[in-house]
Design a protein around this motif. Structure first.
Motif, mmCIF file in Angstrom:
data_model
loop_
_atom_site.group_PDB
_atom_site.id
_atom_site.type_symbol
_atom_site.label_atom_id
_atom_site.label_comp_id
_atom_site.label_asym_id
_atom_site.label_seq_id
_atom_site.Cartn_x
_atom_site.Cartn_y
_atom_site.Cartn_z
ATOM 1 N N ALA A 262 3.822 27.838 -23.442
ATOM 2 C CA ALA A 262 4.755 28.785 -22.814
ATOM 3 C C ALA A 262 4.640 28.745 -21.295
ATOM 4 O O ALA A 262 5.651 28.743 -20.573
ATOM 5 N N GLU A 263 3.400 28.703 -20.783
ATOM 6 C CA GLU A 263 3.201 28.610 -19.335
ATOM 7 C C GLU A 263 3.749 27.295 -18.784
ATOM 8 O O GLU A 263 4.336 27.256 -17.695
ATOM 9 N N ALA A 264 3.569 26.205 -19.552
ATOM 10 C CA ALA A 264 4.104 24.915 -19.108
ATOM 11 C C ALA A 264 5.619 24.958 -18.990
ATOM 12 O O ALA A 264 6.200 24.446 -18.016
ATOM 13 N N ALA A 265 6.284 25.558 -19.954
ATOM 14 C CA ALA A 265 7.746 25.664 -19.900
ATOM 15 C C ALA A 265 8.193 26.501 -18.703
ATOM 16 O O ALA A 265 9.176 26.164 -18.028
ATOM 17 N N THR A 266 7.465 27.577 -18.403
ATOM 18 C CA THR A 266 7.804 28.413 -17.253
ATOM 19 C C THR A 266 7.688 27.634 -15.951
ATOM 20 O O THR A 266 8.508 27.803 -15.030
ATOM 21 N N LYS B 218 -1.222 21.821 -18.803
ATOM 22 C CA LYS B 218 -1.105 23.043 -19.594
ATOM 23 C C LYS B 218 -0.835 22.724 -21.064
ATOM 24 O O LYS B 218 -1.394 23.354 -21.978
ATOM 25 N N LEU B 219 0.019 21.729 -21.288
ATOM 26 C CA LEU B 219 0.323 21.342 -22.666
ATOM 27 C C LEU B 219 -0.919 20.807 -23.375
ATOM 28 O O LEU B 219 -1.154 21.100 -24.548
ATOM 29 N N ARG B 220 -1.682 19.993 -22.668
ATOM 30 C CA ARG B 220 -2.913 19.457 -23.277
ATOM 31 C C ARG B 220 -3.907 20.579 -23.576
ATOM 32 O O ARG B 220 -4.781 20.415 -24.430
ATOM 33 N N SER B 221 -3.784 21.711 -22.892
ATOM 34 C CA SER B 221 -4.665 22.854 -23.124
ATOM 35 C C SER B 221 -4.010 23.878 -24.043
ATOM 36 O O SER B 221 -4.470 25.024 -24.121
ATOM 37 N N ASP B 222 -2.912 23.481 -24.710
ATOM 38 C CA ASP B 222 -2.211 24.361 -25.654
ATOM 39 C C ASP B 222 -1.674 25.627 -24.995
ATOM 40 O O ASP B 222 -1.665 26.702 -25.595
#
Length: 862
Positions: free
Chosen positions: A220-224, A213-217
């Motif tokens: 916020a979803e990654a943190a969740t 998710k982080l690599r796809s910018d």
């Protein structure tokens, strides 16, 4: 019953002797009625029907025989029967039989054939609604070809279809990793999402999905995704990823909480905290950003990493040139560490910030400190004028007095006889007298700087003279001589000929003009001698680089900056061919040239006739490649391999405006080019010699047999040159237990995968060794303990996303790190023995701590 079977067999044999085949078949069928698993009768029936050319009937009995050959000693015979009679039979074999045949091919180490047959069996099982059996076949296929994305995906879908969620999630995870490795980030995100949907409670699944998710910018979803695990999580990679997601998602306070915990418990995450401070400053929360930097300062100072902290801090502060709090903190640190140049530049920015904010009291404080550092800076007078009308006149008078005093308290210059030899005397206590004294002071300082080869400082003083006293060189021969010696002229000033400049020299200057000298490439002026110190400086920088490409980049950057060139290009390779390696320096308004244009430029330079000094000069013409590159003229020198005496490269500089090339510039390029090629060749040879050691065929790592010899070589070099040497052992936690449980082959495959993923991270001069079946050793020349620890952290982070070929969601790694001790009574063998013993003790300590850690041993004080 046994007697009946024997009777039927005897009857069948007698019928065969009389060639009564039909009667023999009936007898054998009677045997099977009595004993359905009788191998002799089954094979005989297959043979008889084959003799009668009834292949379909023969295949039935050969299939039955294949099913009966279940003992290990019968496997070869079973394979032969299937290959000869069943594989090409017109009637399809049952999927169980095909699956067993695939299993036998797998045992015979024929993976491609096994995969083909398992696929057929799986499709037949699926068609018959036997999904469990089909899943078994898909799982075998995935084990045989673990790097195939489509087969992993097929297994995952089959497992998901019948509710095997754990297996499906694990396989989707593997498929996502393969998609990431193949560069298909969109597919990877979808596959990891499917894995997370099936196993949201799995921490490793959530971590990999969040990283994608982080690599796809999608921060916020990654943190969740990671938040549910954060409370009990202590893994450095997890917390750093979570902190990164929070920063990029704008949840800065929560990120601070996580990253401070990571720094406190693991002494890791410093880079992320610098990013957090940057984010705070960008969101106008400078006070919080400074608080984070204060925390980092305390920890990094305690670890004796003051220089690392200052470098990172300057990088953050440079992004916020108008942030008062950030600049004030950075100024305090630079002042504390005696980084005077950086401190001065930050004070300049602070003065502007205070002045623009109307805080004139602090602006006055900044000006006072600027004067303390460099009272001769011409901009101080400008700052005083800006403050006029905003501050007390008494302060301005006091500062003006300090500036005048600083100009008149310089050492008295010697007398300079002759017209124009010095600054004309003027009546005291007048503006003209002050200006004359200021000029005299600056000239004396410049002469001293040139005398001690402090070229940069001399140029700063000359630039100040040019701005404060424009046109003075036209009537001051002494100043004109300084411009000539420094090879710098004010913009727009005419450069006199060498002879006139020499003739106009005073009788007894502070710094005498350097005589013309003759070298192997021609006659040169004092400019060549000025270049010698720069040549030495650049050569040292080139030698300190670890890779050939870094050497080329350093060479072009230094040469381009020194000659104020628009472009500087270095290539290594035989003429007439595309370069093996190249590097380019571009001026501020230029963009890097495409590879095709570099090749065309080389071709044009090679056509040029060398002048009497060996330089290749090419001027731009209509349709010339120089026009496309934005160059008006270019100078190149051919670099020759000293051993073969053949051309091996070229060094080229170019200007966007007309330029008359001087002899010393060709000499300068030749000297740098020779050193550059020699350093590149030395590094390549050193790498080749290491690779000539006995290496593991599959991983490319040096084997254990080369370990001590490499250590001895590097220890000898470190001892003679006084450079550091470190050793890191990276091991898979519970390696011995995994070896017993999984066997040697799966562990070997995972170690190969681990080695391939870590090789790009280590430098070219570092040596990677296969230490044991579950550990790697890294010999790190020119590396301190802190540098080795930083590398170990990078290696562990890179390995955290790897998954083993057996059923395990996560593998952890530990590292033991030590630095060599060079006691005066130690020879190289003693150093190596001590290094190995201490490294293995660190690895053992990591094991006792439960693994998933880095253990360092501070170097004993000698």
């Amino acid at each position: 019953m046994a007697s009946d079977v024997s009777k039927h067999l005897d009857r069948a044999k007698r019928f065969l002797e009389k060639n009564r085949v039909e009667d023999a078949i009936e007898a054998y069928l009677a045997v099977l009625d009595e004993a359905p698993q009788h191998q002799e009768a089954t094979q005989a029936l297959g043979d008889l029907y084959a003799r009668m050319d009834q292949q379909d009937r023969a295949a039935v009995y050969y299939g039955m025989l294949f099913d009966l050959l279940i003992e290990p000693r019968d496997e070869t015979k079973a394979l032969a029967i299937y290959n000869r009679f069943l594989r090409s039979a017109s009637n399809s074999q049952p999927p169980e039989r095909i699956a067993r045949y695939a299993f036998l091919q797998q045992k015979q180490n024929h993976p491609e054939e096994a995969i083909d047959q398992y696929t057929k069996a799986a499709e037949l099982f699926t068609g018959a609604g036997r999904h469990e059996d089909a899943l078994f076949c898909w799982e075998r296929i995935a084990q045989l070809d673990p790097e195939n994305l489509s087969r992993q995906l097929r297994l995952a879908e089959a497992a998901e279809q019948i509710g095997k969620n754990a297996l499906a999630a694990r396989t989707y995870l593997r498929a996502g990793q393969l998609a990431t490795a193949g560069g298909s980030e969109v597919d990877a995100l979808k596959l990891l999402g499917r894995a997370y949907k099936l196993a949201p409670q799995e921490r490793s699944v959530a971590l990999l999905y969040a990283q994608s998710k982080l690599r796809s910018d999608e921060a916020a979803e990654a943190a969740t995704l990671l938040e549910p695990f954060a409370t009990t999580e202590s893994d450095a990679v997890f917390l750093e990823t979570f902190g990164d997601a929070l920063i990029r998602g704008g949840n800065l306070d929560r990120a601070r909480e996580i990253l401070e915990k990571l720094l406190r418990e693991k002494n890791a995450g410093a880079e992320r905290l610098f990013e957090l401070a940057d984010a705070y400053a960008s969101s106008a929360q400078t006070t919080k950003g400074v608080d984070v930097l204060q925390l980092l300062k305390r920890r990094m100072y305690a670890d004796k990493r003051q220089n690392d902290f200052a470098t990172q801090l300057e990088s953050v502060a440079s992004k916020h040139p108008h942030s008062q709090g950030m600049l004030e903190f950075c100024a305090a640190v630079c002042n504390e560490l005696n980084r005077e140049t950086q401190y001065f530049e930050i004070l300049v920015k602070l003065f502007d910030v205070y002045f623009n904010a109307g805080d004139f009291r602090k602006a006055c404080d900044s000006l006072e400190r600027l004067v303390d550092i460099d009272a001769y800076d011409y901009r101080n007078q400008e700052r005083m004028e800006k403050l006029r009308g905003h501050v007390d006149e008494a302060f301005l008078k006091r500062m003006g007095g300090r500036l005048s005093k600083s100009m008149t308290t310089s050492a008295a210059p010697p007398s300079h006889a002759g017209t124009g030899g010095g600054v004309a005397p003027a009546p005291p206590n007048t503006d003209e007298a002050k200006h004359a004294q200021a000029l005299e002071d600056l000239i004396v300082q410049t002469e001293i700087f040139l005398q001690y080869s402090l070229q940069t400082k001399a140029l700063e003083r000359l630039q100040k003279i040019a701005s404060m006293f424009p046109g003075e060189e036209a009537r001051n021969a002494r100043l004109q001589n300084l411009y000539q010696m420094a090879n710098w002229w004010p913009p727009g000033a005419a450069k006199p000929k060498q002879e006139s400049a020499a003739a106009a020299q005073p009788a007894a200057p502070v710094v005498e003009a350097q005589p013309v000298q003759v070298t192997r490439t021609g006659v040169y002026s004092a400019e060549t001698l000025r270049d010698l110190s720069k040549i030495s400086e650049i050569n040292q920088k080139i030698f300190r680089q670890q890779t050939p490409r870094a050497m080329l980049n350093t060479a072009v950057s230094e040469v381009g900056s020194h000659l104020r060139a628009t472009r500087c290009i270095a290539v290594v390779g035989a003429p007439g061919r595309p370069p093996e390696m190249s590097a380019e320096f571009c001026g501020q308004s230029s963009k890097a040239a495409p590879g095709a244009q570099v090749v065309l430029l080389l071709a044009e330079m090679e056509k040029a006739e060398p002048d009497e000094l060996g330089g290749l000069v090419v001027d731009a013409t209509e349709g010339s490649i120089l026009k496309e590159l934005g160059l008006a003229t270019a100078l190149g020198v051919i670099i020759t391999d000293k051993e073969t005496q053949t051309p091996a490269g070229m060094l080229i500089v170019g200007h966007s405006e007309a330029h008359k090339w001087r002899p010393n510039e060709a000499y300068f390029l030749q000297a740098i080019g020779d050193q550059m090629l020699m350093s590149v060749s030395h590094t390549r040879l050193r790498s080749l010699v290491r690779r000539m050691g006995v290496s593991d065929e599959r991983t490319g790592l040096l084997s254990r047999s080369s370990y001590q010899s490499c250590l001895l070589t590097e220890a000898d070099r470190a001892r003679t040159q006084g450079t550091p040497l470190s050793l890191t052992i990276l091991q898979i936690d519970r390696g011995a237990e995994i070896l017993r449980q999984q066997g040697e082959s799966p562990l070997e495959r995972f170690l190969e995968q681990l080695a391939r993923s870590l090789q790009p991270i280590v430098r070219q001069n570092d040596v990677a060794v296969k230490y044991t079946s579950w550990s790697l050793a890294f010999i790190l020349p020119d590396t301190t303990l802190a540098g080795a620890q930083n590398l170990a952290d990078k290696l562990r982070r890179a390995a955290s996303g790897l998954r083993p070929p057996w059923d395990a969601t996560q593998i952890t790694l530990s590292a033991g790190i030590v630095e060599a001790v060079a006691k005066h009574e130690f020879d190289s063998e003693d150093i190596v023995t001590d290094l190995i013993n201490r490294a293995e003790s660190r690895v053992e300590e990591a094991r006792k701590k439960g693994g998933d850690t880095v253990v360092t041993l501070e170097t004993p004080k000698v």
